[in-house]
Design a protein around this motif. Structure first.
Motif, PDB file in Angstrom:
ATOM      1  N   ILE A  53       1.336  16.400   6.689  1.00 57.92           N
ATOM      2  CA  ILE A  53       1.893  16.593   8.034  1.00 57.92           C
ATOM      3  C   ILE A  53       3.175  15.777   8.205  1.00 57.92           C
ATOM      4  O   ILE A  53       4.172  16.263   8.734  1.00 57.92           O
ATOM      5  CB  ILE A  53       0.847  16.209   9.101  1.00 57.92           C
ATOM      6  N   SER A  54       3.148  14.535   7.741  1.00 55.20           N
ATOM      7  CA  SER A  54       4.318  13.681   7.891  1.00 55.20           C
ATOM      8  C   SER A  54       5.506  14.195   7.083  1.00 55.20           C
ATOM      9  O   SER A  54       6.644  14.153   7.549  1.00 55.20           O
ATOM     10  CB  SER A  54       3.971  12.255   7.446  1.00 55.20           C
ATOM     11  N   SER A  78       8.477  21.538  12.286  1.00 55.35           N
ATOM     12  CA  SER A  78       7.554  22.563  12.784  1.00 55.35           C
ATOM     13  C   SER A  78       6.885  22.150  14.086  1.00 55.35           C
ATOM     14  O   SER A  78       6.654  22.974  14.966  1.00 55.35           O
ATOM     15  CB  SER A  78       6.486  22.855  11.718  1.00 55.35           C
ATOM     16  N   TRP A  79       6.530  20.861  14.202  1.00 61.99           N
ATOM     17  CA  TRP A  79       5.800  20.391  15.384  1.00 61.99           C
ATOM     18  C   TRP A  79       6.648  19.490  16.274  1.00 61.99           C
ATOM     19  O   TRP A  79       6.132  18.775  17.121  1.00 61.99           O
ATOM     20  CB  TRP A  79       4.547  19.615  14.949  1.00 61.99           C
ATOM     21  N   ALA A  80       7.962  19.532  16.108  1.00 61.60           N
ATOM     22  CA  ALA A  80       8.822  18.623  16.867  1.00 61.60           C
ATOM     23  C   ALA A  80       8.880  18.959  18.345  1.00 61.60           C
ATOM     24  O   ALA A  80       9.184  18.095  19.178  1.00 61.60           O
ATOM     25  CB  ALA A  80      10.231  18.634  16.275  1.00 61.60           C
ATOM     26  N   CYS A 121       0.958  12.721  24.226  1.00 64.48           N
ATOM     27  CA  CYS A 121       1.216  11.407  24.816  1.00 64.48           C
ATOM     28  C   CYS A 121       2.683  11.008  24.682  1.00 64.48           C
ATOM     29  O   CYS A 121       3.017   9.845  24.379  1.00 64.48           O
ATOM     30  CB  CYS A 121       0.319  10.345  24.191  1.00 64.48           C
ATOM     31  N   GLY A 122       3.575  11.959  24.879  1.00 63.47           N
ATOM     32  CA  GLY A 122       4.993  11.685  24.852  1.00 63.47           C
ATOM     33  C   GLY A 122       5.593  11.564  23.472  1.00 63.47           C
ATOM     34  O   GLY A 122       6.775  11.237  23.331  1.00 63.47           O
ATOM     35  N   LYS A 123       4.799  11.799  22.444  1.00 66.86           N
ATOM     36  CA  LYS A 123       5.287  11.727  21.070  1.00 66.86           C
ATOM     37  C   LYS A 123       5.207  13.109  20.433  1.00 66.86           C
ATOM     38  O   LYS A 123       4.358  13.930  20.794  1.00 66.86           O
ATOM     39  CB  LYS A 123       4.455  10.736  20.238  1.00 66.86           C
ATOM     40  N   ALA A 124       6.085  13.355  19.464  1.00 64.41           N
ATOM     41  CA  ALA A 124       6.035  14.625  18.747  1.00 64.41           C
ATOM     42  C   ALA A 124       4.662  14.791  18.114  1.00 64.41           C
ATOM     43  O   ALA A 124       4.056  13.824  17.630  1.00 64.41           O
ATOM     44  CB  ALA A 124       7.119  14.667  17.686  1.00 64.41           C
ATOM     45  N   ALA A 125       4.158  16.030  18.109  1.00 60.92           N
ATOM     46  CA  ALA A 125       2.791  16.284  17.647  1.00 60.92           C
ATOM     47  C   ALA A 125       2.582  15.830  16.207  1.00 60.92           C
ATOM     48  O   ALA A 125       1.520  15.300  15.864  1.00 60.92           O
ATOM     49  CB  ALA A 125       2.464  17.765  17.788  1.00 60.92           C
ATOM     50  N   TRP A 126       3.597  16.050  15.339  1.00 59.28           N
ATOM     51  CA  TRP A 126       3.423  15.656  13.938  1.00 59.28           C
ATOM     52  C   TRP A 126       3.243  14.142  13.823  1.00 59.28           C
ATOM     53  O   TRP A 126       2.431  13.654  13.027  1.00 59.28           O
ATOM     54  CB  TRP A 126       4.631  16.089  13.093  1.00 59.28           C
ATOM     55  N   PHE A 127       4.004  13.401  14.656  1.00 54.93           N
ATOM     56  CA  PHE A 127       3.942  11.947  14.608  1.00 54.93           C
ATOM     57  C   PHE A 127       2.597  11.445  15.136  1.00 54.93           C
ATOM     58  O   PHE A 127       1.978  10.543  14.554  1.00 54.93           O
ATOM     59  CB  PHE A 127       5.084  11.352  15.420  1.00 54.93           C
ATOM     60  N   ILE A 162      14.167  13.273  17.869  1.00 53.22           N
ATOM     61  CA  ILE A 162      13.194  14.283  18.278  1.00 53.22           C
ATOM     62  C   ILE A 162      11.806  13.963  17.754  1.00 53.22           C
ATOM     63  O   ILE A 162      10.827  14.074  18.473  1.00 53.22           O
ATOM     64  CB  ILE A 162      13.628  15.679  17.782  1.00 53.22           C
ATOM     65  N   VAL A 163      11.718  13.581  16.493  1.00 52.07           N
ATOM     66  CA  VAL A 163      10.418  13.482  15.843  1.00 52.07           C
ATOM     67  C   VAL A 163       9.530  12.378  16.394  1.00 52.07           C
ATOM     68  O   VAL A 163       8.323  12.436  16.255  1.00 52.07           O
ATOM     69  CB  VAL A 163      10.591  13.274  14.316  1.00 52.07           C
ATOM     70  N   GLU A 164      10.113  11.345  17.015  1.00 50.13           N
ATOM     71  CA  GLU A 164       9.271  10.276  17.522  1.00 50.13           C
ATOM     72  C   GLU A 164       9.446  10.049  19.015  1.00 50.13           C
ATOM     73  O   GLU A 164       8.466   9.952  19.737  1.00 50.13           O
ATOM     74  CB  GLU A 164       9.560   8.973  16.758  1.00 50.13           C
TER      75      GLU A 164
END
Length: 476
Positions: free
Chosen positions: A252-253, A259-261, A266-272, A424-426
């Protein structure tokens, strides 16, 4: 002096030797001591125990380095008339090719010491003499207070006189051997018959005839399953943690930042969020699994030496250390747009992938242990290793293909650049619309679908392999 405990019988092959003659001599002073104790019993409580199920063997050898003589004492408990008990010294951790020393209690309670060579698996052992390494000289053969005593010396290890017999190398005082134990019946002519199915074992540790070491080997058929509960739980936790949880978190990481950005938890990108949750769970479960094996070993470490058990302990503890400190390393990461962020990215990736690779090695080494060695666990681990390589290659091919197709360059899976995607990612600061537009430029719909299909297949395969490995762990 080091002490190691063992608790089950493993592997199988025949031990059906002929007989040899014995004589008598005296013993001498000693400087080093090795002791081995073994008790035979059934690992399967649903079967009727063999006539030798209560037999225990205590083998002690002492080495006198001044005269280069090894004195061996075999004390055999609960051995009945017309039965034999033997210790073998084999290069491999399996019943088979070995130098065998057998203590017999004849029908008239006469005690006899014989030496054999077992040249090939499932073949009758053959007579052994000084040409196979050292001269055996019986010292004491008696039945006293219900205990059979067989004492002998091994001396005159003259290399020039040694001869190779089939696949067996001559016995050496300096070579490392796996101790092998077996118990069986004698026929009417006092020849040994094949050992009982529940009365033989091959130990994983190495011993030497001139080495100072103590090994206590005991088995209790009534509580063996219970005594290994912590070992089984340790194995099950590690299997599910590293095969399913950690591997999924790594994928995932590495491959789902874009893909999940545009999806947030909880305010964070889903992948993170998914990566952080899976890796945190992996760290907690790994430490928990380590505690189970630590309790089982009563805080002691595996004996140092060229053994799979020691290699497993080293690779395992390094992987555990890496995964334990990884969350703390993450606490010191810079903001995604910091010019020093690449330092964290590389350290984080190196520690993570190193732990993952070491975990694969540790799991594979574990398939040689007694609770897994007679199962198909090793085959499943080979399949798992092959699948891990295949899934990473597949993701890399897909990602490279679509990146080339869209004529993109400079994309990094670990965000070494200061582009907007790093924010975006985090910690996304733009609107969802802008993010969606940006990500669509980075990754098209077909690429996302292929990645999701691969991830789903990976999770399915990981679950199946983890379940099968766990079944093997608890079924033996």
């Amino acid at each position: 002096m080091e002490i190691i405990n063992y608790s089950s019988f493993t592997d199988e092959t025949s031990l059906e030797p002929n007989t040899t003659t014995t004589t008598s001599t005296t013993t001498q002073n000693t400087t080093t001591t090795t002791t081995l104790t073994t008790t035979s019993a059934s690992g399967n409580t649903t079967q009727t125990p063999s006539p030798a199920a209560s037999v225990s063997i205590n083998v002690t050898w002492t080495f006198n380095n001044e005269i280069n003589v090894t004195n061996v004492v075999m004390s055999v408990y609960n051995l009945k008339s017309s039965q034999w008990a033997a210790i073998g010294l084999g290069v491999k951790e399996a019943m088979g090719e070995a130098h065998v020393f057998m203590c017999k209690q004849l029908a008239n309670n006469t005690i006899v010491i014989n030496r054999y060579i077992n040249p090939n698996k499932h073949e009758h052992p053959e007579h052994a003499g000084s040409e196979q390494g050292g001269i055996l000289t019986p010292v004491q053969q008696q039945f006293r207070d219900g205990v059979v005593i067989c004492q002998f010396t091994l001396s005159n290890f003259n290399i020039e006189r040694f001869q190779q017999l089939k696949t067996i190398s001559p016995l050496s005082q300096t070579a490392s051997y796996h101790p092998l134990f077996a118990v069986g019946l004698l026929n009417s002519t006092n020849d040994p018959q094949k050992h009982f199915d529940d009365s033989h074992t091959a130990l994983s540790e190495f011993v030497q005839l001139n080495q100072n070491k103590t090994i206590l080997y005991k088995i209790n058929s009534t509580d063996d399953g219970g005594s290994l509960t912590f070992v089984r739980v340790h194995g099950a936790i590690m299997v599910f943690t590293w095969i399913l949880i950690i591997s999924t978190g790594v994928l995932i990481s590495r491959y789902f930042k874009n893909s999940w950005a545009t999806n947030f938890i909880c305010g964070k990108a889903a992948w993170f969020a998914a990566h952080r949750f899976l890796m945190s769970m992996g760290a907690i479960l790994t430490v928990l699994g380590f505690l189970f094996i630590l309790v089982f070993n009563q805080g002691s470490w595996v004996e140092k030496g060229p053994t799979r058990a020691f290699a497993h302990s080293i690779t395992g503890v390094i992987a555990i250390s890496f995964v334990f400190f990884q969350p703390f390393i993450a606490l010191f990461r810079c903001e995604p747009d910091s010019r020093f962020r690449f330092i964290f990215n590389y350290i984080h990736a190196f520690v993570g992938f190193s732990a993952f690779i070491l975990s694969i090695a540790a799991l594979f080494l574990a398939t040689y242990f007694r609770i897994l060695k007679d199962t198909k666990a090793r085959l499943f681990m080979i399949l798992w290793i092959g699948w891990i390589g295949l899934i990473f290659i597949a993701f890399e091919i897909i990602q490279s293909y679509f990146r080339k197709k869209s004529n993109e360059s400079g994309y990094s899976n670990i965000n070494v650049s200061n582009t907007t995607i790093g924010e975006i990612v985090e910690s996304p600061k733009s609107s969802t619309t802008n993010l969606t537009h940006f990500v669509q430029q980075q990754e098209n719909t077909l690429e996302r679908k292929l990645k999701h299909v691969l991830l789903a297949i990976h999770v399915l395969i990981a679950v199946i392999i983890a379940i099968m490995m766990t079944i093997f762990i608890f079924s033996t």
